[in-house]
Scaffold this motif. Structure first.
Motif, PDB file in Angstrom:
ATOM      1  N   THR A 174       0.832  -1.205   0.000  1.00 52.31           N
ATOM      2  CA  THR A 174       0.000   0.000   0.000  1.00 52.31           C
ATOM      3  C   THR A 174       0.863   1.251   0.000  1.00 52.31           C
ATOM      4  O   THR A 174       0.652   2.164  -0.806  1.00 52.31           O
ATOM      5  N   VAL A 175       1.838   1.300   0.895  1.00 52.93           N
ATOM      6  CA  VAL A 175       2.706   2.476   0.991  1.00 52.93           C
ATOM      7  C   VAL A 175       3.497   2.672  -0.299  1.00 52.93           C
ATOM      8  O   VAL A 175       3.593   3.792  -0.827  1.00 52.93           O
ATOM      9  N   LEU A 176       4.066   1.613  -0.830  1.00 54.13           N
ATOM     10  CA  LEU A 176       4.861   1.753  -2.046  1.00 54.13           C
ATOM     11  C   LEU A 176       3.991   2.030  -3.270  1.00 54.13           C
ATOM     12  O   LEU A 176       4.434   2.725  -4.193  1.00 54.13           O
ATOM     13  N   TYR A 177       2.770   1.538  -3.282  1.00 46.87           N
ATOM     14  CA  TYR A 177       1.883   1.880  -4.395  1.00 46.87           C
ATOM     15  C   TYR A 177       1.393   3.324  -4.291  1.00 46.87           C
ATOM     16  O   TYR A 177       1.037   3.925  -5.307  1.00 46.87           O
ATOM     17  N   ILE A 178       1.347   3.886  -3.096  1.00 49.48           N
ATOM     18  CA  ILE A 178       1.049   5.324  -2.970  1.00 49.48           C
ATOM     19  C   ILE A 178       2.139   6.118  -3.684  1.00 49.48           C
ATOM     20  O   ILE A 178       1.854   7.024  -4.475  1.00 49.48           O
ATOM     21  N   THR A 179       3.402   5.759  -3.429  1.00 54.53           N
ATOM     22  CA  THR A 179       4.506   6.460  -4.091  1.00 54.53           C
ATOM     23  C   THR A 179       4.488   6.200  -5.599  1.00 54.53           C
ATOM     24  O   THR A 179       4.805   7.090  -6.390  1.00 54.53           O
ATOM     25  N   THR A 180       4.106   4.994  -5.989  1.00 57.04           N
ATOM     26  CA  THR A 180       4.022   4.663  -7.412  1.00 57.04           C
ATOM     27  C   THR A 180       2.939   5.489  -8.099  1.00 57.04           C
ATOM     28  O   THR A 180       3.157   6.039  -9.179  1.00 57.04           O
ATOM     29  N   PHE A 181       1.788   5.576  -7.471  1.00 60.53           N
ATOM     30  CA  PHE A 181       0.693   6.352  -8.047  1.00 60.53           C
ATOM     31  C   PHE A 181       1.078   7.819  -8.180  1.00 60.53           C
ATOM     32  O   PHE A 181       0.881   8.432  -9.237  1.00 60.53           O
ATOM     33  N   VAL A 182       1.650   8.391  -7.127  1.00 61.69           N
ATOM     34  CA  VAL A 182       2.042   9.801  -7.163  1.00 61.69           C
ATOM     35  C   VAL A 182       3.134  10.026  -8.215  1.00 61.69           C
ATOM     36  O   VAL A 182       3.079  10.988  -8.990  1.00 61.69           O
ATOM     37  N   THR A 183       4.116   9.143  -8.254  1.00 65.23           N
ATOM     38  CA  THR A 183       5.198   9.267  -9.237  1.00 65.23           C
ATOM     39  C   THR A 183       4.670   9.151 -10.661  1.00 65.23           C
ATOM     40  O   THR A 183       5.018   9.948 -11.535  1.00 65.23           O
ATOM     41  N   CYS A 184       3.820   8.175 -10.881  1.00 67.61           N
ATOM     42  CA  CYS A 184       3.273   7.954 -12.217  1.00 67.61           C
ATOM     43  C   CYS A 184       2.395   9.128 -12.642  1.00 67.61           C
ATOM     44  O   CYS A 184       2.484   9.595 -13.781  1.00 67.61           O
ATOM     45  N   ALA A 185       1.572   9.625 -11.742  1.00 66.04           N
ATOM     46  CA  ALA A 185       0.689  10.741 -12.072  1.00 66.04           C
ATOM     47  C   ALA A 185       1.474  12.030 -12.295  1.00 66.04           C
ATOM     48  O   ALA A 185       1.142  12.821 -13.177  1.00 66.04           O
ATOM     49  N   ALA A 186       2.514  12.240 -11.498  1.00 67.17           N
ATOM     50  CA  ALA A 186       3.296  13.473 -11.632  1.00 67.17           C
ATOM     51  C   ALA A 186       4.172  13.474 -12.875  1.00 67.17           C
ATOM     52  O   ALA A 186       4.511  14.545 -13.398  1.00 67.17           O
ATOM     53  N   ALA A 187       4.548  12.321 -13.365  1.00 65.93           N
ATOM     54  CA  ALA A 187       5.449  12.238 -14.517  1.00 65.93           C
ATOM     55  C   ALA A 187       4.726  12.288 -15.860  1.00 65.93           C
ATOM     56  O   ALA A 187       5.376  12.323 -16.899  1.00 65.93           O
ATOM     57  N   ILE A 188       3.407  12.301 -15.834  1.00 61.25           N
ATOM     58  CA  ILE A 188       2.652  12.367 -17.090  1.00 61.25           C
ATOM     59  C   ILE A 188       2.790  13.771 -17.664  1.00 61.25           C
ATOM     60  O   ILE A 188       2.586  14.762 -16.972  1.00 61.25           O
TER      61      ILE A 188
END
Length: 176
Positions: free
Chosen positions: A108-122
């Motif tokens: 959960t914690v690492l997917y939070i960072t994944t979601f934020v990273t993926c969304a911010a890099a678009i």
């Protein structure tokens, strides 16, 4: 399988080598944990497949997204197979509810960072429109995967603490 009439038997009449095969747990597939693991595997597969189909190697942020999504996809599939084949019963010295809770919390914690990273890099002004669409979809599915792991963390915590008992079992254990 061993008690069935067609099951192979040794000369002594005991069940043959097929008795050592793990049995499929159909009830696990219908449980919340089983359903969530299937959802996590499917959604996690979508995340890394969508990112892998882009030019992710040109952006360092997507390396993290790929690592987290593939790593937890593999572990989720391994946990799913373990529970489906009831292999956790063969390794009773491992505190499986605690292991599963820690796994789901970390995911959960690492997917939070994944979601934020993926969304911010678009980048909406990307010169490759199909990369933009796939990255946006991967960000959406990363959010759904994060939610699925969060719900699994909640259920895993309840299983670890033993809060899943019903009123009848708590009445019996309180008065005995």
């Amino acid at each position: 399988m061993a008690g069935l009439p067609g099951a192979p038997r040794t000369r002594s009449g005991s069940p043959g080598p097929s008795a050592a095969l793990p049995a499929l747990d159909g009830a696990f597939l219908l449980s919340p944990l089983g359903g969530l693991m299937v959802a996590q595997a499917v959604l996690g597969l979508l995340v890394w497949a969508l990112i892998a189909d882009t030019t992710y190697h040109l952006h360092a942020a997507y390396g993290w997204v790929m690592f987290v999504s593939i790593f937890f996809w593999i572990l989720t599939v391994l946990f799913f197979v373990t529970y489906l084949l009831q292999l956790q019963l063969k390794f009773s010295m491992i505190p499986w509810p605690l292991v599963l809770m820690i796994f789901n919390a970390a995911a959960t914690v690492l997917y939070i960072t994944t979601f934020v990273t993926c969304a911010a890099a678009i980048q909406p002004t990307s010169w490759r429109q199909w990369d933009y669409n796939r990255r946006a979809a991967a960000s959406f599915f990363a959010c759904l995967t994060m939610i699925a792991y969060g719900v699994s963390t909640f259920f895993s915590f309840r299983a670890w603490k033993g809060l899943g008992s019903n009123a009848a079992t708590s009445q019996v254990t309180d008065h005995v």
